[in-house]
Design a protein around this motif. Structure first.
Motif, short mmCIF file in Angstrom:
data_model
loop_
_atom_site.label_atom_id
_atom_site.label_comp_id
_atom_site.label_asym_id
_atom_site.label_seq_id
_atom_site.Cartn_x
_atom_site.Cartn_y
_atom_site.Cartn_z
N GLN A 66 12.47 -13.65 14.11
CA GLN A 66 11.43 -13.26 13.17
C GLN A 66 11.41 -11.73 13.07
OE1 GLN A 66 8.39 -15.45 15.52
NE2 GLN A 66 7.79 -16.40 13.58
N THR A 67 10.74 -11.25 12.03
CA THR A 67 10.66 -9.81 11.82
C THR A 67 9.76 -9.15 12.87
OG1 THR A 67 11.00 -10.04 9.44
CG2 THR A 67 9.97 -8.00 10.20
N LEU A 68 10.21 -8.03 13.39
CA LEU A 68 9.43 -7.22 14.33
C LEU A 68 9.16 -5.87 13.67
CD1 LEU A 68 8.28 -6.52 17.18
CD2 LEU A 68 10.60 -5.76 17.78
N THR A 69 7.92 -5.40 13.74
CA THR A 69 7.56 -4.10 13.20
C THR A 69 7.31 -3.13 14.35
OG1 THR A 69 6.55 -5.06 11.22
CG2 THR A 69 5.90 -2.82 11.79
N LEU A 70 7.92 -1.95 14.26
CA LEU A 70 7.71 -0.87 15.21
C LEU A 70 6.88 0.18 14.49
CD1 LEU A 70 11.44 -0.62 16.39
CD2 LEU A 70 9.60 -1.95 17.45
N ALA A 81 -1.27 1.89 23.47
CA ALA A 81 0.00 1.39 22.95
C ALA A 81 0.03 -0.08 23.31
CB ALA A 81 1.17 2.13 23.58
N TRP A 82 0.50 -0.94 22.38
CA TRP A 82 0.44 -2.37 22.66
C TRP A 82 1.39 -3.15 21.74
CZ3 TRP A 82 -2.89 0.10 19.47
CH2 TRP A 82 -3.19 -0.48 18.25
N TYR A 83 1.62 -4.40 22.13
CA TYR A 83 2.33 -5.36 21.28
C TYR A 83 1.33 -6.42 20.85
CZ TYR A 83 5.02 -9.41 19.85
OH TYR A 83 5.50 -10.51 19.15
N THR A 87 0.85 -10.37 14.70
CA THR A 87 1.52 -9.63 13.62
C THR A 87 2.95 -9.26 13.98
OG1 THR A 87 0.65 -7.55 14.49
CG2 THR A 87 -0.66 -8.66 12.80
N ARG A 88 3.37 -9.63 15.19
CA ARG A 88 4.72 -9.32 15.70
C ARG A 88 5.01 -7.83 15.50
NH1 ARG A 88 5.10 -13.88 12.76
NH2 ARG A 88 6.17 -12.83 11.05
N SER A 89 4.13 -7.01 16.08
CA SER A 89 4.27 -5.57 15.89
C SER A 89 4.01 -4.81 17.19
CB SER A 89 3.31 -5.07 14.80
OG SER A 89 1.97 -5.34 15.16
N VAL A 90 4.80 -3.78 17.41
CA VAL A 90 4.58 -2.82 18.49
C VAL A 90 3.92 -1.60 17.87
CG1 VAL A 90 5.71 -1.21 20.08
CG2 VAL A 90 6.50 -3.58 19.94
N THR A 91 2.79 -1.19 18.43
CA THR A 91 2.06 -0.03 17.93
C THR A 91 1.88 0.99 19.04
OG1 THR A 91 0.83 -1.36 16.31
CG2 THR A 91 -0.09 0.80 16.89
N VAL A 92 2.24 2.23 18.75
CA VAL A 92 1.94 3.35 19.64
C VAL A 92 1.05 4.30 18.84
CG1 VAL A 92 2.85 5.29 20.96
CG2 VAL A 92 4.09 3.12 20.94
N CYS A 93 -0.09 4.64 19.40
CA CYS A 93 -1.06 5.47 18.69
C CYS A 93 -0.70 6.95 18.78
CB CYS A 93 -2.46 5.27 19.28
SG CYS A 93 -3.06 3.57 19.25
N VAL A 126 7.45 4.36 27.32
CA VAL A 126 6.34 3.63 26.69
C VAL A 126 6.84 2.72 25.58
CG1 VAL A 126 4.27 3.88 25.29
CG2 VAL A 126 4.61 5.36 27.27
N PHE A 127 7.69 3.25 24.70
CA PHE A 127 8.23 2.44 23.60
C PHE A 127 9.00 1.24 24.14
CE2 PHE A 127 7.91 6.41 20.94
CZ PHE A 127 7.06 5.87 19.98
#
Length: 272
Positions: A66-70, A81-83, A87-93, A126-127
């Motif tokens: 599936q699609t993953l968003t970084l 920072a979290w997964y 939404t299948r997304s990794v977010t770093v603030c 972190v990433f």
């Protein structure tokens, strides 16, 4: 890295810059354009360095179902920072990156460690940590034990496929951050109930994997007392077990059946 906060319904109301791998890999990158001047400076630097594209280069070795968003995003003041599985997304603030910058400025850096190492080495870890969570979920990879520990191991094992000099840069930066957060750990009863290990535990786990992977390249960790000799004695075995598990668990999902060192190195060109 920091203990996750409940960020539900975060609205991305500003323009988001997105791209998709030219290879057709289902990995998207998204740089949210922030409101604040401080975050805009970070946004411009991260885009100029192509940080998310570098991470995509590494993750694209994996066949994703599936699609993953970084994503890099402004998070209404939250340092996080979290997964997110939904939404299948990794977010770093951007706030998290600013906090890392501030800690790097305040830290007393060991000889040979630069501010650049403390900032970008930490961000690399972190990433990768959050990406580890994403891959466990998307690939349905079995995790025995705490997932936070497994994500730390995943990040470390990817880093240790770099050339020793570059791996040392990331490990040095991560050590600065773990030490900074560790100084703030309150040893209260509820602290031990957290799904994350204590920051000093995470630090020693990282150093042990590094030393176990190459005792010559990382001998300085023991020589200068960063890693206690008592722990160092078993680090080769600890690294061997972790590396074997990762190879077995991810082998069938990797392009060509292996995690290519050169591709990982290309993915971290933004560190320089």
């Amino acid at each position: 890295m920091p203990r996750p906060l409940a960020l539900v319904g975060l609205a991305f109301t500003l323009m988001i810059s997105t791209s998709r791998a030219d290879t057709g890999s289902p990995i998207r990158t998204a740089y949210q354009v922030p409101k604040t001047a401080q975050a805009q400076e970070i946004y411009r630097e991260m885009r100029a360095r192509r940080v998310l594209e570098g991470l995509r280069e590494i993750v694209s070795m994996v066949r994703l179902p599936q699609t993953l968003t970084l994503r890099l995003s402004e998070c209404d003041g939250e340092i996080n920072a979290w997964y997110e599985p939904k939404t299948r997304s990794v977010t770093v603030c951007y706030e998290y990156i600013q906090d890392v910058r501030d800690r790097a400025y305040r830290a007393t850096l060991p000889a040979g460690v630069t501010y650049h190492d403390a900032l970008f080495g930490t961000l690399a870890q972190v990433f990768l940590h959050e990406t580890g969570h994403a891959l466990f979920d998307l690939l349905d990879v079995p995790v025995l034990g705490r997932e936070e520990d497994a994500a730390d191991q995943f990040a470390a094992l990817v880093v240790l496929r770099l050339r020793p000099a570059q791996a040392r840069q990331i490990i040095a930066g991560s050590s600065i951050l773990f030490t900074s957060f560790g100084a703030e750990d309150k040893l209260e009863k509820n602290t031990f109930a957290d799904d994350h290990g204590l920051f000093y535990q995470r630090l020693y786990n990282l150093l042990c994997l590094a030393y176990g992977s190459d005792q010559r390249a990382f001998s300085y960790l023991v020589e200068r007392g960063d890693l206690p000799k008592e722990r160092a004695e078993n680090c080769r075995d600890e690294y061997g077990l972790a590396a074997h598990a990762m190879d077995r668990l991810f082998h069938s999902h990797l392009q060509g059946g292996r995690m290519g060192r050169e591709r990982i190195r290309r993915g971290f060109r933004w560190l320089n």
